[in-house]
Motif scaffolding. Structure first.
Motif, PDB file in Angstrom:
ATOM      1  N   TRP A 967      29.526  42.123  43.417  1.00 15.68           N
ATOM      2  CA  TRP A 967      29.523  42.027  41.962  1.00 15.68           C
ATOM      3  C   TRP A 967      30.778  42.650  41.355  1.00 15.68           C
ATOM      4  O   TRP A 967      31.436  42.039  40.513  1.00 15.68           O
ATOM      5  CB  TRP A 967      28.269  42.689  41.414  1.00 15.68           C
ATOM      6  CG  TRP A 967      28.256  42.974  39.949  1.00 15.68           C
ATOM      7  CD1 TRP A 967      28.045  44.172  39.345  1.00 15.68           C
ATOM      8  CD2 TRP A 967      28.453  42.047  38.877  1.00 15.68           C
ATOM      9  NE1 TRP A 967      28.096  44.066  37.987  1.00 15.68           N
ATOM     10  CE2 TRP A 967      28.345  42.761  37.661  1.00 15.68           C
ATOM     11  CE3 TRP A 967      28.710  40.680  38.812  1.00 15.68           C
ATOM     12  CZ2 TRP A 967      28.490  42.173  36.413  1.00 15.68           C
ATOM     13  CZ3 TRP A 967      28.861  40.083  37.565  1.00 15.68           C
ATOM     14  CH2 TRP A 967      28.742  40.818  36.385  1.00 15.68           C
ATOM     15  N   THR A 968      31.134  43.865  41.803  1.00 14.20           N
ATOM     16  CA  THR A 968      32.236  44.599  41.167  1.00 14.20           C
ATOM     17  C   THR A 968      33.539  44.548  41.953  1.00 14.20           C
ATOM     18  O   THR A 968      34.597  44.859  41.412  1.00 14.20           O
ATOM     19  CB  THR A 968      31.854  46.074  40.982  1.00 14.20           C
ATOM     20  OG1 THR A 968      31.719  46.695  42.277  1.00 14.20           O
ATOM     21  CG2 THR A 968      30.549  46.207  40.227  1.00 14.20           C
ATOM     22  N   GLY A 969      33.461  44.196  43.230  1.00 15.15           N
ATOM     23  CA  GLY A 969      34.644  44.258  44.084  1.00 15.15           C
ATOM     24  C   GLY A 969      34.906  45.656  44.612  1.00 15.15           C
ATOM     25  O   GLY A 969      35.885  45.882  45.333  1.00 15.15           O
ATOM     26  N   LYS A 970      34.028  46.624  44.272  1.00 16.25           N
ATOM     27  CA  LYS A 970      34.206  48.011  44.706  1.00 16.25           C
ATOM     28  C   LYS A 970      32.943  48.489  45.411  1.00 16.25           C
ATOM     29  O   LYS A 970      31.833  48.082  45.079  1.00 16.25           O
ATOM     30  CB  LYS A 970      34.490  48.906  43.497  1.00 16.25           C
ATOM     31  CG  LYS A 970      35.743  48.533  42.721  1.00 16.25           C
ATOM     32  CD  LYS A 970      35.908  49.417  41.497  1.00 16.25           C
ATOM     33  CE  LYS A 970      37.127  49.001  40.673  1.00 16.25           C
ATOM     34  NZ  LYS A 970      37.274  49.820  39.442  1.00 16.25           N
ATOM     35  N   SER A 971      33.143  49.417  46.363  1.00 15.92           N
ATOM     36  CA  SER A 971      32.008  49.975  47.098  1.00 15.92           C
ATOM     37  C   SER A 971      31.264  50.990  46.234  1.00 15.92           C
ATOM     38  O   SER A 971      31.874  51.774  45.504  1.00 15.92           O
ATOM     39  CB  SER A 971      32.476  50.651  48.384  1.00 15.92           C
ATOM     40  OG  SER A 971      33.114  49.722  49.239  1.00 15.92           O
TER      41      SER A 971
END
Length: 1020
Positions: A967-971
């Motif tokens: 969803w965000t591209g971040k962990s």
């Protein structure tokens, strides 16, 4: 074999016995036989040409003077090719010339490779004059009626038909002139209807009064092929009749009451039909078919314009609007006909918005096929599978769905409509070229078959000699080929397969149904309409979204035209995602990168699954949209599920080896290796979001991509450090943690141990050098996987290498020899280090060293007995980790890794069971969590209900971790608290839109139950 027989064979004759007999007839006496046979050889069917010639000369002896004509170029007399071609193509037209030898002069025409169509006005004037009517009159009336009028009309019609057939048969390419021939046949039919109407006016005037006839405005609408100007040589002419009263000039009142108007109009329609088709000395031309009128055969024969409109507004079915697509005024009151066309046009182009319109058209086509007689099914050129109707229905459905907003495709003729649909982008160029070529091929087949007897037929003949003649007729007079019956049938079968495939692909294109349901305003994409619809769909920045739409659709390029076609549908699919604004922006970026690629927009147009997948991805996943922006060519995978199958580790390693062999320099080699890993992450992400992979398959595929990258980096590192010299040691990379369990997610690092083993026989004084070399390789490997490369890899998810699980953690050496590991674990290791080894799985490096490492590790990670002190140490470490490693301020109930009932709880409990029982139970010896949990359940170490709760919590926590990255591209290891983020994660985890709250409660409940099981079984 006689010399005559050999000559006949060489000239293309088939029925040798009959032809030899006809050559002996007295009508041919005095003619040079070889010259005659050479002349007959130009005919598609020389046998038929010879027989018709004998019959013609018998009936009209003076026709012998027309066997040759003066060549305008040389001035010499040459054989009359027009005569012989016509005699060999149409027995019916030959018989016409025998009945009416006064028309033999139509054959005194030199063939032209590119014939020009006769003018429609000239044809109309000719047929009107034939019945004694004035072409300039507003409502022409005939001087010839009854038998005289019918014979004059029909014979003049057939004269023009002969003229057209001569030009058609002499054309170099029958397929290229087919549209011209079809148009002239329709114009000729329209002229016949006009002349028949003139006859009808006179006859009905004599019966009912000329004043009443003159008070009726009467228009004939051509339907079907006649309306489209693509008529066959012989076909019913579909019509509808419109009547209106002439208004009194002074009062403006109708001259006739409606009942009388309809009665006179019906009498005129009946008289018109008799003039054309009723039995007479000269056979009828074709049936005038008015069954497409409202209510069909049961409806009244003529109607006023208001009556038609009332019916179409209230009662008409979808197929009736499809029929109206071809409606064109062909005779009578042109202004009244134009008023009809103008009045029904909005109904035609709005008809696709009717509920179930597309499905009803598709169902009608299936019914037509189902009603074909079994005996004719394989011989049908028109109605069968892969026949003319497949092309026509395909084209008409596209026109009706998209024509409501695109006037450029409102064209009646099929070939013209195909060209228009291609220009506008509704059909790909390749598909359109095939459709057009196949359609004209099938129409020429139909024409040539009908020409022989001028009978209405659409089935392929059976007789071999007829098939051979038909095959030759398709080649054109300049061809030197002698095609066979078998080659004709093979070519026809190939065309049918291709047409059927195109029909299935385009006619059942799912996007048609979606586009059809859009209103004209929604599909228009005008600024006001677009903003209103965008806001209604859920776009937060309607102004910004409108700018993207304008950028995508501006201009007159094919790309812009296709985007205008697709966007009204795609906007709705993007709006089904969590962030349609971001999705539209990402779509614009991908389209900017791929907009000139013919396959990209074609894929979106022709494959609904691919288009919906793309929209879902772009509006629901920052990770995938970022990766697609830098690798837009990967959108091609969306149209082929096979392309989305994860590539095996073996295949990736083979590809890497190939790249290493072609790019020995380390910087370029590692860049290609990292690009390959990024490509596979994108492939896995798309497949995951498309529902093509289970959660376990995603983890294994990601692990394979990481393993291939680490192995490739190790090879590059060793090559650089060894620098062509004999190695002092060999390095092994051992996967640990979730990497060792092959259960990683999109944001996982690579937890590893580095092991080395000096080469056998290495002198003692070089042992330290071997360790230094191993350290250099390990450091190089880490740098290769994480350091920036040139040119930079945009949106790359760098694979971070984490060796913190090594003995002594960060304080310990980064790499140890196998012997050093063995000594450490024997003397110094703690319980947590033995626990960490439960996940140890060789990842890259020496196979021999890998076997030795596992042999060393197994007794440590699967101990015979776990002491009370070791058990207490594990429990203390777990409790300290919960209190110390949980991020400050994080809600333990929402942390999916370290929080209550999260990944750590489940994994530590399973690992404790492994430490306690794996020595006695080999089933527990696995690096993966769920297989170990299942084995523990099967062994009775944990009951089934508890195992089910733990598995559910572990799977859900893993899904949330992956969903956060997608969803965000971040962990992130936190369950989102913001509603929009929670909604996105909920959807990624399989919940329906709008169920964020229910999903949150579900997670909190599942993890609460899992924590209770963990505390009971772990802490006791």
């Amino acid at each position: 074999m006689s010399s005559l027989t050999r000559t006949l064979i060489s000239r293309g004759f088939s029925d040798l016995e009959t032809s030899e007999r006809f050559l002996g007839f007295s009508e041919l006496a005095g003619l040079d036989q070889i010259e005659l046979l050479d002349a007959l050889a130009v005919a598609d069917n020389p046998d038929l040409a010879l027989q018709s010639l004998v019959r013609l000369l018998s009936a009209v002896p003076e026709a012998a003077s027309r066997l040759s004509v003066v060549d305008p170029g040389s001035g010499r007399r040459v054989s009359n090719e027009s005569l012989f071609r016509l005699l060999g193509a149409s027995e019916a037209l030959a018989e016409f010339l025998m009945r009416h030898p006064e028309h033999l002069d139509v054959l005194d025409v030199a063939p032209s490779p590119e014939p020009v169509a006769a003018n429609a006005h000239v044809l109309r004037a000719s047929l009107l004059r034939a019945v004694g009517a004035d072409p300039a009159a507003g409502m022409p009336t005939a001087q010839l009626t009854g038998t005289a009028g019918r014979v004059a009309l029909r014979s003049r019609y057939r004269r023009h038909l002969c003229e057209l057939a001569v030009r058609d048969l002499g054309a170099a390419s029958p397929q290229s002139v087919m549209p011209v021939v079809g148009a002239e046949l329709a114009d000729l039919a329209a002229a016949a209807v006009e002349a028949a109407l003139a006859v009808a006016r006179t006859e009905v005037g004599e019966a009912h009064g000329a004043d009443k006839v003159s008070a009726v405005r009467f228009a004939v609408l051509g339907m079907g092929k006649c309306g489209a100007r693509e008529l066959n040589y012989i076909s019913d002419v579909d019509v509808m009749y419109v009547v209106e009263p002439v208004l009194d000039p002074a009062s403006g009142a109708p001259s006739l009451e409606e009942g009388e108007l309809v009665r006179i109009g019906s009498a005129m329609a009946a008289a018109l039909s008799r003039a054309i088709y009723a039995p007479e000395r000269e056979p009828g031309l074709w049936e005038v078919d008015a069954n497409l009128r409202p209510e069909g055969k049961d409806g009244q024969l003529v109607r006023t314009l208001d009556s038609y409109l009332a019916y179409y507004h209230r009662w008409a079915q979808s197929w009736e609007f499809q029929a109206l697509l071809k409606a064109r005024t062909i005779a009578g009151d042109a202004a009244l006909g134009a008023a009809f066309e103008q009045a029904v046009a909005p109904l035609i182009w709005a008809s696709s918005e009717r509920e179930g319109f597309v499905e009803s058209v598709q169902a009608m086509r299936r019914r037509v096929k189902a009603n074909i007689r079994d005996a004719d099914a394989d011989r049908q050129i028109k109605l069968g599978k892969g026949g003319l109707r497949d092309v026509e229905f395909t084209v008409q459905l596209l026109q009706l769905v998209h024509g409501k907003n695109d006037p450029s495709i409102r064209i009646r003729a099929t070939t013209g409509a195909i060209d228009a649909l291609t220009r506008a982008g509704y059909i790909g160029r390749t598909d359109a070229a095939l459709l057009r070529t196949h359609y004209t091929y099938l129409r020429v087949l139909e024409h040539r078959i009908q020409l022989v007897q001028m009978r209405r037929t659409h089935t392929m003949p059976k007789a071999p000699e007829q098939l051979r003649a038909l095959a030759r007729s398709l080649e054109g007079p300049l061809s030197l080929k002698r095609p066979s019956a078998d080659s004709l049938l093979a070519d026809w079968a190939k065309v049918k397969r291709s047409v059927s495939s195109l029909h299935e692909q385009i006619f059942y294109r799912p996007i048609l149904a979606t586009a059809a349901h859009l209103s004209a305003e929604d599909a228009a994409l005008t600024t006001d309409a677009a903003r209103a619809r965008l806001a209604a769909l859920g776009y937060r920045d309607a102004v910004g979204a409108t700018r993207h739409i304008e950028a995508l659709t501006a201009g007159v390029s094919r790309r812009a035209a296709l985007q205008r076609q697709l966007l009204p549908v795609l906007l709705g699919w993007l709006a089904d995602g969590v962030d349609p604004d971001a999705g539209l922006l990402a779509f614009r970026r991908v389209s900017d990168a791929l907009g000139t690629s013919h396959w990209y927009l074609g894929m979106l147009r022709d494959h609904q699954a691919a288009a919906e997948r793309l929209c879902h991805l772009l509006s629901s996943s920052r990770l995938v949209s970022d990766l697609l922006e830098v690798s837009p060519e990967a959108t091609a995978w969306l149209g082929n599920s096979k392309e989305l199958e994860p590539v095996s580790f073996e295949s990736q390693w083979t590809e890497i080896q190939s790249k290493l062999s072609r790019h020995p320099e380390g910087s370029e080699a590692i860049r290609l290796i990292r690009l390959l890993r990024q490509r596979e992450i994108l492939r896995i992400g798309i497949a995951d979001s498309s529902g093509l992979l289970e959660q376990d398959e995603v983890s294994k595929a990601l692990s394979d991509a990481d393993r291939a990258a680490v192995l490739g980096a190790l090879m590059v590192a060793e090559e650089e450090i060894y620098a062509g010299k004999e190695p002092l040691t060999h390095v092994l990379v051992v996967a640990m943690g979730r990497q060792g369990g092959r259960e990683i997610g999109y944001g996982s690092d690579a937890d590893v141990l580095f092991v080395h083993q000096p080469v056998p026989g290495l002198p003692e004084h070089q042992q330290e050098a071997a360790t230094a070399q191993a350290m250099a390789i390990v450091q190089k490997l880490t740098a290769l996987l994480t350091a920036p490369v040139r040119p930079a890899i945009q949106a790359e998810r760098v694979l971070s290498v984490d060796a913190d699980l090594r003995p002594e953690g960060r304080s310990g050496p980064l790499v140890r020899s196998l012997e050093a590991y063995r000594e450490y674990y024997a003397r110094w290791s703690s319980a947590w280090e033995a626990q960490a080894l439960l996940r140890a799985l060789p990842m890259a490096g020496s196979d021999t060293l890998a076997e030795a490492f596992i042999a060393m590790a197994d007794p440590i990670r699967y101990p015979r007995v776990l002491s009370e002190d070791e058990l207490m140490e594990i429990k203390r470490i777990k409790a300290r980790m919960e209190s110390e490693r949980l991020p400050r301020g994080a809600d333990p109930a929402r942390h999916v890794k370290l929080g209550r009932g999260g990944l750590s709880d489940v994994e530590w409990l399973v690992q404790l069971l492994q430490l306690q029982h794996a020595h006695a139970h080999p089933e527990l010896r696995t690096t993966a969590t769920l297989p170990a949990l299942h084995a523990a359940k099967d062994l009775g170490l944990i009951d089934e209900a508890d195992a089910e709760i733990l598995e559910c919590a572990w799977r859900l926590a893993g899904k949330i971790r992956n969903a956060n990255v997608m969803w965000t591209g971040k962990s992130s290891d936190l369950l989102p608290s913001a509603r929009r983020d929670l909604e996105a994660v909920a959807r990624w985890c399989g919940h329906e839109p709008g169920s964020a709250t229910a999903f949150e409660e579900d997670y909190l409940g599942v993890t609460r139950r899992a924590r209770a099981v963990f505390e009971r079984l772990f802490y006791g």
